[in-house]
Scaffold this active site. Structure first.
Site, short mmCIF file in Angstrom:
data_model
loop_
_atom_site.label_atom_id
_atom_site.label_comp_id
_atom_site.label_asym_id
_atom_site.label_seq_id
_atom_site.Cartn_x
_atom_site.Cartn_y
_atom_site.Cartn_z
N LEU A 105 0.82 -1.30 -0.02
CA LEU A 105 0.07 0.05 -0.02
C LEU A 105 1.00 1.05 0.10
O LEU A 105 2.05 1.40 0.55
CB LEU A 105 -0.77 -0.05 1.14
CG LEU A 105 -2.11 -1.30 1.31
CD1 LEU A 105 -2.20 -1.59 2.58
CD2 LEU A 105 -3.01 -1.03 0.38
N THR A 141 6.37 0.67 2.19
CA THR A 141 7.32 1.36 2.75
C THR A 141 6.66 2.45 3.63
O THR A 141 5.90 3.28 3.15
CB THR A 141 8.26 2.03 1.86
OG1 THR A 141 8.78 1.14 1.01
CG2 THR A 141 9.39 2.81 2.56
N LYS A 217 15.58 -0.47 5.60
CA LYS A 217 15.04 0.11 4.43
C LYS A 217 15.22 1.70 4.40
O LYS A 217 15.85 2.21 3.40
CB LYS A 217 13.44 -0.22 3.90
CG LYS A 217 12.80 0.79 2.83
CD LYS A 217 13.01 -0.07 1.50
CE LYS A 217 12.45 1.11 0.27
NZ LYS A 217 12.46 0.45 -0.89
N LYS A 292 9.31 10.73 -0.53
CA LYS A 292 8.34 9.98 0.37
C LYS A 292 9.49 9.06 1.33
O LYS A 292 9.21 9.37 2.56
CB LYS A 292 7.61 9.15 -0.45
CG LYS A 292 6.61 8.19 0.43
CD LYS A 292 5.78 6.91 -0.04
CE LYS A 292 5.67 5.81 1.09
NZ LYS A 292 5.40 4.64 0.48
P1 NAD Z 1 0.73 2.46 -5.90
O1 NAD Z 1 0.20 3.79 -5.36
O2 NAD Z 1 1.16 2.10 -7.44
O3 NAD Z 1 -0.17 1.31 -5.44
C1 NAD Z 1 -1.07 1.17 -4.40
C2 NAD Z 1 -2.19 0.25 -4.59
O4 NAD Z 1 -3.00 0.24 -3.09
C3 NAD Z 1 -3.24 0.82 -5.53
O5 NAD Z 1 -3.60 0.03 -6.45
C4 NAD Z 1 -4.25 1.44 -4.64
O6 NAD Z 1 -5.68 1.40 -5.27
C5 NAD Z 1 -4.41 0.39 -3.58
N1 NAD Z 1 -4.91 0.96 -2.18
C6 NAD Z 1 -4.90 2.01 -1.70
N2 NAD Z 1 -5.71 2.29 -0.72
C7 NAD Z 1 -6.33 1.04 -0.37
C8 NAD Z 1 -7.29 0.41 0.47
N3 NAD Z 1 -7.72 1.03 1.38
N4 NAD Z 1 -7.52 -0.80 0.24
C9 NAD Z 1 -7.22 -1.95 -1.13
N5 NAD Z 1 -6.33 -1.05 -1.73
C10 NAD Z 1 -5.87 -0.04 -1.49
O7 NAD Z 1 2.09 2.16 -5.02
P2 NAD Z 1 3.38 1.10 -5.51
O8 NAD Z 1 4.29 2.09 -6.34
O9 NAD Z 1 2.69 -0.22 -5.75
O10 NAD Z 1 4.01 0.95 -3.99
C11 NAD Z 1 3.37 0.17 -3.11
C12 NAD Z 1 4.36 0.22 -1.68
O11 NAD Z 1 5.75 -0.22 -2.10
C13 NAD Z 1 4.51 1.92 -1.22
O12 NAD Z 1 4.66 2.09 0.23
C14 NAD Z 1 6.15 2.14 -1.82
O13 NAD Z 1 6.64 3.24 -1.46
C15 NAD Z 1 6.66 0.66 -2.03
N6 NAD Z 1 7.68 0.78 -2.93
C16 NAD Z 1 7.52 1.17 -4.25
C17 NAD Z 1 8.62 1.15 -5.39
C18 NAD Z 1 8.20 1.36 -6.62
O14 NAD Z 1 9.31 1.27 -7.37
N7 NAD Z 1 6.89 1.69 -7.11
C19 NAD Z 1 9.66 0.28 -4.75
C20 NAD Z 1 9.93 -0.07 -3.55
C21 NAD Z 1 8.74 0.15 -2.68
#
Ligand code: NAD
Length: 343
Positions: A105, A141, A217, A292
């Site tokens: 999330l 994260t 992390k 972030k």
């Molecule tokens: P994202 O915003 O693309 O996806 C998050 C998903 O969560 C979305 O599909 C959203 O609709 C869903 N969501 C939000 N609230 C919700 C709820 N109440 N119930 C169900 N679903 C819900 O984010 P991401 O890029 O996939 O990243 C996810 C996590 O991983 C974050 O914490 C981010 O910091 C971390 N992260 C991301 C990356 C990257 O490159 N994108 C790399 C490492 C870590």
């Protein structure tokens, strides 16, 4: 502040200790027969390919039930998996039906909301050893304090066990199942957590007790945020002084300034073929995500009564980069462009 947090950590350790009695351990030892129902919540840029890989790697007769507030993401996954993914109507339904649940999330408040909805009312009790103990793995994260609160909520509900497992490797790692996970959980949970996360990544590092994964992390990404800005400045100054970018990068990468941004993500176009700088800074690790993670690290530092020397200034740089239309939402090495670097 630190004393309070240490006290809470102690209460967590005690609570985990109390739950990890002989019967709980017995249920871990017999996991494979029971680990049949998986859940995934949060099918975004990371979660969607992770859920897809999970479906492909678990047994054909095992079930995967997913939920996202975006029904498009759920439908796309169902289509991709030939209908072998079940769509839940709520996060609570995922918690009711699955024994191993992963969440990916965006922000701390999303994690708080999802875990509250899964756990309330507190009637989801794990009945080990007859039923496998529910395992909740949060790959988001977020800040360690929020994660600690979620850990306590899971433990006091009796619904199962929780671990923080933030990841690195980006969307490419999520797609190719080559992620690295940094895990915070008691020792007795490690084998089961590794078994699950091993399906989605190449490396699963147990950092210590709950919240240790997030602390690892955030410490790493704090360093990355600073190294990136320093690399952009060093490359910019050298090139402005008349040095050749490739020669300067070669020197740095064979000398004491070497770091990941200089060697693997060099910010100067033309220096490193595979770097985002050669694709107009598209793809890669976005400035918004960097800002972030840095913000979370600064919050965690404050909560631990630690004063950052460089972090706040770096945060101002990433915020300014995000406000520049030529740099916004591009790979974080675009700081070089923001500095006025020669392209
Ligand atoms: P994202 O915003 O693309 O996806 C998050 C998903 O969560 C979305 O599909 C959203 O609709 C869903 N969501 C939000 N609230 C919700 C709820 N109440 N119930 C169900 N679903 C819900 O984010 P991401 O890029 O996939 O990243 C996810 C996590 O991983 C974050 O914490 C981010 O910091 C971390 N992260 C991301 C990356 C990257 O490159 N994108 C790399 C490492 C870590």
């Amino acid at each position: 502040m630190r004393v309070a947090s240490a006290a809470t950590s102690t209460s967590l350790r005690l609570a985990y200790g109390a739950m990890a009695g002989p019967s709980a351990r017995r249920s871990f030892a017999t996991t494979s027969r029971f680990m049949k129902a998986y859940g995934f919540i949060g099918l975004g840029r990371m979660g969607w390919p992770m859920a897809k890989n999970l479906r492909a790697k678990i047994g054909k007769s095992d079930t995967l039930i997913v939920y996202d507030v975006s029904s498009d993401a759920v439908q796309k996954l169902q289509k991709e998996a030939d209908g072998e993914v079940e769509a839940a109507k709520s996060v609570r339904e995922v918690a009711e039906k699955a024994e191993t649940i992963l969440t990916a999330l965006p922000e701390p408040h999303h994690v708080q909301k999802v875990y509250s909805e899964m756990l309330e009312p507190a009637t989801l009790r794990t009945e080990a050893p007859n039923k496998n103990e529910r395992l909740l793995i949060d790959c988001s994260t977020i800040d360690p304090k929020t994660s600690e609160e979620v850990t306590e909520k899971v433990l006091s509900s009796g619904a199962g066990k929780f671990c923080d497992a933030p990841m690195s490797g980006g969307v490419v790692g999520a797609t190719n199942a080559t992620l690295a996970f940094m895990v915070g959980c008691p020792d007795e949970m490690v084998d089961r957590v590794k078994e699950v996360l091993g399906l989605l990544g190449r490396r699963v590092i147990h950092m210590g007790p709950p919240t240790s994964g997030l602390k690892g992390k955030l410490a790493n990404n704090y360093l990355l945020a600073l190294n990136n800005i320093a690399t952009c400045e060093a490359m910019n100054m050298g090139i402005k002084w008349g040095l050749d970018g490739k020669v300067l990068a070669e020197l740095i990468n064979n000398a004491t300034g070497k770091c990941w941004p200089s060697e693997s993500n060099n910010p100067v176009p033309g220096v490193l073929e595979v770097a985002p700088a050669n694709r107009d800074y598209e793809g890669g690790f976005g400035t918004a995500l960097m800002a972030k993670d840095l913000g979370l690290a600064l919050t965690a530092l404050e909560q631990a009564d630690l004063k950052p020397v460089l972090g706040q200034h770096a945060q101002e740089v990433y915020k300014a980069v995000q406000q520049d239309d030529k740099c916004k939402n591009r790979d974080f090495s675009v700081v070089y462009r923001w500095l006025g670097g020669k392209e």
